[in-house]
Design an enzyme around this catalytic site. Structure first.
Site, PDB file in Angstrom:
ATOM      1  N   HIS A 100     -22.277  47.980   2.733  1.00 41.55           N
ATOM      2  CA  HIS A 100     -20.953  47.356   2.580  1.00 41.55           C
ATOM      3  C   HIS A 100     -20.595  46.828   3.741  1.00 41.55           C
ATOM      4  O   HIS A 100     -20.060  47.298   4.713  1.00 41.55           O
ATOM      5  CB  HIS A 100     -20.121  48.648   2.199  1.00 41.55           C
ATOM      6  CG  HIS A 100     -20.024  49.041   0.989  1.00 41.55           C
ATOM      7  ND1 HIS A 100     -19.325  48.809  -0.034  1.00 41.55           N
ATOM      8  CD2 HIS A 100     -21.090  49.959   0.310  1.00 41.55           C
ATOM      9  CE1 HIS A 100     -19.682  49.436  -1.122  1.00 41.55           C
ATOM     10  NE2 HIS A 100     -20.562  50.287  -1.110  1.00 41.55           N
ATOM     11  N   CYS A 156     -23.770  46.134  -3.315  1.00 42.63           N
ATOM     12  CA  CYS A 156     -23.802  47.226  -3.799  1.00 42.63           C
ATOM     13  C   CYS A 156     -24.178  47.484  -5.189  1.00 42.63           C
ATOM     14  O   CYS A 156     -25.492  46.701  -5.437  1.00 42.63           O
ATOM     15  CB  CYS A 156     -22.474  47.948  -3.478  1.00 42.63           C
ATOM     16  SG  CYS A 156     -22.546  49.821  -4.012  1.00 42.63           S
ATOM     17  N   GLU A 181     -18.032  45.081   4.159  1.00 42.35           N
ATOM     18  CA  GLU A 181     -16.527  44.879   4.093  1.00 42.35           C
ATOM     19  C   GLU A 181     -15.904  46.128   4.789  1.00 42.35           C
ATOM     20  O   GLU A 181     -14.688  46.219   4.711  1.00 42.35           O
ATOM     21  CB  GLU A 181     -16.137  44.638   2.774  1.00 42.35           C
ATOM     22  CG  GLU A 181     -15.915  45.803   1.883  1.00 42.35           C
ATOM     23  CD  GLU A 181     -17.172  46.266   1.411  1.00 42.35           C
ATOM     24  OE1 GLU A 181     -17.174  47.489   1.041  1.00 42.35           O
ATOM     25  OE2 GLU A 181     -18.270  45.839   1.532  1.00 42.35           O
TER      26      GLU A 181
END
Length: 342
Positions: free
Chosen positions: A316, A232, A318
């Site tokens: 993302h 990011c 995660e």
């Protein structure tokens, strides 16, 4: 996860799904020590909450955290406005029950919205970052067991906190990493005192260009050949460190189910996204190559250094609720550290 994601600092969040809060809130799902979103706009707040992990209702959680929110808004109509006009400044105001809303109230709300600062040129990474370094050993959550703990790490990763989400740290720990989290403005020299096997550049809010402290440190890590992975904001900082440019998008990419293509093998992954800036592909230097692109608008989603063990991703991998398709990037980072240590 959304409300506590530091990447939403000073942003009002709206959701298109009509029912929000029907499974309540549970403290295991938070991504930071507090709510970072400036406000929440939803369509319908269900009266009944039902989930075996629920500890609070959404309303109770918002009240506890001092976060303003509003319901009974046509959020799909609002989303169409944002999609056609771009991200907008906004204001949520509250009044005593029974107050008649006058044109003066409306004019005041509009004036407050118009006075909100632009994200362009705004360095929020140092605003949300930790003030002191800390160690992290908590590993990923498993049904029935909760969160694990990394007790026998193989690698030491220094993770820069530009607004890091806890699940990023958990995914590193689950892959055999001892993690030391350092503040956003930590110098390269200070970070290197920890003798890391790898450097992680986290997600975060705001414009990446003012983060000159992070750009300078990243440039040094890459020059030294230390395995480096950015997500990011970290992706954008790595690009800027190599000499590329970034730009503010019309409304950015937010939410789940964003298709991203891996240019190395043609694989398409469904990803979670949350960013308002992007790297300008036309400005990439010769030592950076594109590895991933968005299938929505063709913007850059991933980069790799051609001469050093460094790579980054815009989305993302995660995201706790998923999608988890792109989680293999953490394995790629571990493989770079293994190769570097061989």
């Amino acid at each position: 996860e959304i409300l506590t994601d530091p990447s939403y600092c000073r942003q009002i969040v709206t959701l298109t799904y009509p029912h929000i809060g029907n499974y309540g809130v549970n403290v295991e799902d938070v991504e930071a020590s507090k709510v970072h979103a400036a406000g929440l706009v939803i369509k319908d707040l269900p009266v009944r909450v039902s989930n075996f992990r629920s500890g609070l209702t959404l309303a109770e959680y918002l009240q506890r955290e001092g976060t303003v929110a509003i319901a009974n808004i046509d959020t799909r109509r609002l989303t169409r406005v944002l999609r056609s006009k771009g991200a907008q400044n906004g204001c949520i105001m509250s009044f005593a029950a029974g107050t008649s809303i006058t044109p003066a109230h409306i004019a005041d709300a509009v004036a407050k919205a118009q006075a909100a600062p632009s994200m362009n040129g705004l360095d929020l990474a140092k605003v949300v970052s930790a003030n002191e370094p800390y160690a992290w050993a908590e590993a990923e959550w498993q049904l029935g067991n909760g969160y694990g703990e990394q007790r026998a790490p193989k690698f030491h990763v220094v993770a820069y906190d530009f607004g890091v989400k806890r699940n990023i740290l958990r995914m590193l720990a689950s892959r055999g990493c001892k993690v030391t989290v350092v503040p956003a403005q930590t110098s390269a020299a200070e970070a290197l005192k920890h003798q890391p096997d790898g450097i992680f550049l986290s997600n975060g809010p705001g414009d990446p260009e003012p983060c000159d402290y992070a750009i300078a440190a990243t440039r040094e890590f890459i020059a030294r050949g230390i395995p480096t992975f950015g997500i990011c904001l970290g992706h954008q900082i790595m690009a800027l460190a190599a000499g590329a440019k970034t730009f503010k998008m019309k409304f950015g990419h937010h939410g789940a189910n964003h298709p991203v293509k891996d240019l190395d093998n043609g694989r398409v992954s469904i990803t979670s996204q949350n960013h308002g800036f992007a790297v300008d592909e036309k400005t990439l230097p010769a030592n950076l190559r594109a590895t991933h692109v968005s299938l929505f608008d063709g913007t850059l989603q991933g980069l790799a250094h051609t001469e050093k063990p460094a790579f980054c991703f815009q989305g993302h991998p995660e995201a706790s609720p998923g999608p988890h398709d792109i989680g293999y990037l953490f394995d790629r980072f571990v493989a770079l550290m293994e190769k570097s240590n061989a």
